[in-house]
Design an enzyme around this catalytic site. Structure first.
Site, short mmCIF file in Angstrom:
data_model
loop_
_atom_site.label_atom_id
_atom_site.label_comp_id
_atom_site.label_asym_id
_atom_site.label_seq_id
_atom_site.Cartn_x
_atom_site.Cartn_y
_atom_site.Cartn_z
N GLY A 39 -64.28 59.04 29.06
CA GLY A 39 -63.95 57.70 28.57
C GLY A 39 -64.84 56.68 29.25
O GLY A 39 -65.98 56.96 29.58
N CYS A 40 -64.30 55.52 29.51
CA CYS A 40 -65.06 54.46 30.17
C CYS A 40 -65.53 54.93 31.54
O CYS A 40 -64.74 55.44 32.34
CB CYS A 40 -64.17 53.22 30.30
SG CYS A 40 -64.98 51.88 31.17
N PHE A 41 -66.79 54.73 31.83
CA PHE A 41 -67.31 55.22 33.11
C PHE A 41 -66.74 54.47 34.31
O PHE A 41 -66.75 54.97 35.42
CB PHE A 41 -68.84 55.23 33.17
CG PHE A 41 -69.59 54.09 32.54
CD1 PHE A 41 -69.22 52.77 32.71
CD2 PHE A 41 -70.70 54.36 31.78
CE1 PHE A 41 -69.93 51.74 32.14
CE2 PHE A 41 -71.43 53.33 31.19
CZ PHE A 41 -71.04 52.02 31.37
N TRP A 42 -66.19 53.28 34.10
CA TRP A 42 -65.61 52.53 35.22
C TRP A 42 -64.47 53.30 35.87
O TRP A 42 -64.29 53.22 37.08
CB TRP A 42 -65.07 51.19 34.74
CG TRP A 42 -66.09 50.21 34.24
CD1 TRP A 42 -67.45 50.27 34.39
CD2 TRP A 42 -65.81 49.03 33.51
NE1 TRP A 42 -68.03 49.18 33.79
CE2 TRP A 42 -67.04 48.40 33.24
CE3 TRP A 42 -64.64 48.43 33.06
CZ2 TRP A 42 -67.15 47.20 32.54
CZ3 TRP A 42 -64.74 47.24 32.36
CH2 TRP A 42 -65.98 46.63 32.11
N TYR B 231 -58.80 44.80 33.26
CA TYR B 231 -59.01 46.22 32.96
C TYR B 231 -58.72 47.07 34.20
O TYR B 231 -58.12 48.14 34.09
CB TYR B 231 -60.45 46.45 32.48
CG TYR B 231 -60.69 47.84 31.93
CD1 TYR B 231 -60.52 48.10 30.58
CD2 TYR B 231 -61.09 48.88 32.76
CE1 TYR B 231 -60.74 49.37 30.06
CE2 TYR B 231 -61.30 50.15 32.26
CZ TYR B 231 -61.12 50.39 30.91
OH TYR B 231 -61.34 51.65 30.40
#
Length: 174
Positions: A9-12, A152
């Site tokens: 998913g989101c790399f963060w 987020y």
């Protein structure tokens, strides 16, 4: 030192946890698995480049076993949803593991088998040969550490950190 290229998913989210993992020396957010040269965040988000958001996790196997790095990966995202992680939808958010050697491919496939009993649905994580890795823009590197109070981070990343601490506290630095 060894490097795994993983997309969850989101790399963060992956970056935030692996940055706090003992034995991990670097985490670089980036893009791979696509067909478009020199992608940037906006082109990847368009879904037209074929790239996945990934992290390149470099770690010391003498400090943390490679199996632990991979098992942590399966705790940090839902590997049963194709092209989706929570509110993030698109091929760039697919669950993916990009191998550099046949030995890594086998290791990744064994990790999927080992983690399948933890999920009620089949794991759909893509296992593919690594193509060119493109580092993401500076804004995306170490995002959580730079923006811990961002919405987020509070709503999406903090629960993932809590889950990682629940199962892997001995491997996390804080």
């Amino acid at each position: 030192m060894k490097t795994f290229i993983l997309g969850g998913g989101c790399f963060w989210c992956l970056d935030a946890v692996y940055q706090k993992t003992r034995g991990v020396s670097s985490v670089v957010s980036g893009y791979t698995g696509g067909h478009f040269p020199d992608p940037d965040y906006y082109s990847v988000c368009s879904g037209m480049t074929g790239h996945a958001e990934v992290v390149a996790v470099t770690f010391d196997e003498e400090v943390i076993p490679e199996e632990t790095v991979l098992d942590l990966f399966f705790v940090l995202h839902d590997p049963t949803t194709p092209n989706r992680q929570g509110y993030d939808v698109g091929t760039q958010y697919r669950s993916s593991m990009f191998y550099l050697t046949d030995e890594e491919k086998d290791l990744f496939e064994r990790a999927i088998e080992r983690n399948q009993p933890l999920w009620n649905a089949p794991i759909v994580t893509e296992v593919s040969r690594a193509s060119t890795f493109y580092p993401a823009e500076d804004f995306h590197q170490d995002y959580y550490a730079k923006n811990p109070d961002a919405g987020y981070c509070s709503v999406i990343i903090n629960p993932k950190l809590a889950k990682a601490r629940k199962y892997y506290s001995r491997w996390l630095t804080s």
